[in-house]
Design an enzyme around this catalytic site. Structure first.
Site, PDB file in Angstrom:
ATOM      1  CG  LEU A 197      10.077  13.340 -19.026  1.00  0.00           C
ATOM      2  CD1 LEU A 197       9.784  14.949 -19.177  1.00  0.00           C
ATOM      3  CD2 LEU A 197       8.532  13.031 -17.630  1.00  0.00           C
ATOM      4  CB  ALA A 231      15.555   7.237 -23.733  1.00  0.00           C
ATOM      5  N   GLY A 232      15.404   8.699 -27.062  1.00  0.00           N
ATOM      6  CA  GLY A 232      15.791   7.791 -27.861  1.00  0.00           C
ATOM      7  C   GLY A 232      17.467   7.467 -28.909  1.00  0.00           C
ATOM      8  CB  ALA A 233      19.680   5.831 -31.589  1.00  0.00           C
ATOM      9  CE  LYS A 273      19.635  11.156 -20.694  1.00  0.00           C
ATOM     10  NZ  LYS A 273      20.282  10.403 -19.366  1.00  0.00           N
ATOM     11  CB  VAL A 274      13.059  14.210 -23.511  1.00  0.00           C
ATOM     12  CG1 VAL A 274      12.409  15.605 -22.138  1.00  0.00           C
ATOM     13  CG2 VAL A 274      13.464  15.380 -24.408  1.00  0.00           C
ATOM     14  CE  LYS A 307      13.685  17.763 -27.847  1.00  0.00           C
ATOM     15  NZ  LYS A 307      13.215  17.917 -28.758  1.00  0.00           N
ATOM     16  CG  ASP A 335       7.293  13.565 -37.136  1.00  0.00           C
ATOM     17  OD1 ASP A 335       6.337  13.206 -37.068  1.00  0.00           O
ATOM     18  OD2 ASP A 335       8.620  13.214 -36.665  1.00  0.00           O
TER      19      ASP A 335
END
Length: 370
Positions: free
Chosen positions: A33, A35-37, A40-41, A61, A230
């Site tokens: 759903l 993703a980052g470095a 991810k989810v 997550k 955030d």
């Protein structure tokens, strides 16, 4: 809500309650759903999470192999915070976790419509400018859609699978009022319709509802001494009944490639959403969250535009913020909502409204709009 800074919760000091443990072999993973470095989810099916024999769609997550100790600690902190907070309709609630016998997995509610920012952008072309004279037409439009309903789904506690060709009608005002009294949206009120939700229009009533729900969620966080840091439309998820849920996909957000996150020192920060005291003094409080909420309102009533359009984050931008520059009203904001934005952006943090006060202000606006 006015709480001494020393009382803000420190996630590292919170305990983790093992009642949340869920057997990892009862999870079946699907698509990614977000993703980052480092994280991810993933969408997953959990077997026996709520009822012993029931399957439920959830979001999980997790870390990527590239994650460092800092990221592992951050995921554990998020798990502890969610566990500490408890349930609220307007936050993405914790459902379980896997912390033993493998990598840490945090299991939360799955929100079928994704993040609010992209939802708003998808709906731009079908937005109904519901000025007073348009209300009858909007009501007729929604009633026509609801008259096409087919059989009710009787599942009250589990997510409904969103299959192509099947969709759910936006709740009527009466439904929304009823769900607000109950404290959570009862899914049997959401009925399959011939028209897909993606084709249902968005109107001012929806925008006021999103504003109200997010303020309620933030008031809940503040009541628990929790600062978000955030808050933005990209961090609000949307599910059945157009219920909004605050989340923080910190680990799963691609901040390296997201232009909203600007390099400042050693960190990448969402500068355009940050209060001046956060930008210049690294101070984060309930009041700085209120500033970010004002920027979120601007995103909402501009139907997903980027704040401070056309302005790069550079020395000129910082100078303008210091000198009191504020954005003009977005296109679809009633005057009263823009007034709330401006009070959220007061240079003096203590002159900004609390989330509790914002909830009351939007309640008045919602009643007036009805």
């Amino acid at each position: 809500e006015e709480i001494n800074g020393n009382n803000y919760i420190d996630p590292t000091q919170l305990p983790y309650d093992h009642k949340w443990e869920f057997p990892r072999n009862r999870l079946s993973f699907g698509k990614t759903l977000g993703a980052g470095a480092f994280g991810k989810v993933v969408e997953a099916t959990a077997y026996g999470l709520i009822k012993s024999d029931a399957a439920m769609t959830v979001a999980v997550k997790m870390l990527k192999p590239s994650a460092h100790l800092t990221e592992r600690e951050a995921l554990m902190s998020e798990l502890k915070v969610l566990s500490y907070l408890g349930n609220h309709m307007n936050i993405v609630n914790l459902l379980g976790a896997c912390t033993v016998g493998g990598p840490t997995l945090v299991i939360t509610e799955y929100c079928c419509y994704g993040d609010l920012l992209n939802f708003l952008r998808r709906k731009r072309d079908s937005f109904i400018c519901s000025k007073q004279e348009d209300h009858a037409e909007v009501a007729l439009y929604k009633n026509l859609l609801q008259s096409k309903e087919s059989s009710c789904n009787d599942s009250t506690n589990e997510y409904m699978d969103m299959k192509p060709g099947v969709s759910y009608v936006v709740p009527t005002k009466a439904d929304k009022r009823r769900s607000a009294r109950i404290g959570s949206y009862i899914e049997r009120d959401v009925t399959p319709a011939i028209m897909e939700d993606g084709e249902l229009a968005l109107d001012l009533e929806d925008l006021l509802s999103f504003s109200y729900q997010v303020a309620k969620g933030m008031a809940f966080l503040a009541s628990k001494n929790c600062i978000h840091r955030d808050l933005a439309a990209r961090n609000i998820l949307l599910t059945h009944g157009r219920i909004t849920k605050i989340c923080d996909f910190g680990l799963a957000r691609d901040i390296k490639n997201d232009s909203n996150y600007v390099v400042k020192g050693n960190a990448r920060l969402p500068v355009k959403w940050m209060a001046p005291e956060s930008i210049f003094n690294c101070v984060y409080t309930f009041e700085s969250d209120v500033w970010s909420y004002g920027i979120f309102l601007w995103e909402l009533f501009s139907l997903g535009s980027s704040p401070y359009p056309g302005m790069p984050v550079d020395s000129k931008f910082y100078k303008m913020i210091k000198e009191g520059f504020r954005m003009l009203s977005p296109e679809h904001a009633p005057a009263e909502m823009y007034d709330i934005m401006k009070t959220c952006w007061d240079a003096d943090p203590l002159k900004r409204p609390t989330f509790k006060q914002i909830v009351q202000l939007i309640e008045k606006q919602k009643n007036k709009n009805e």
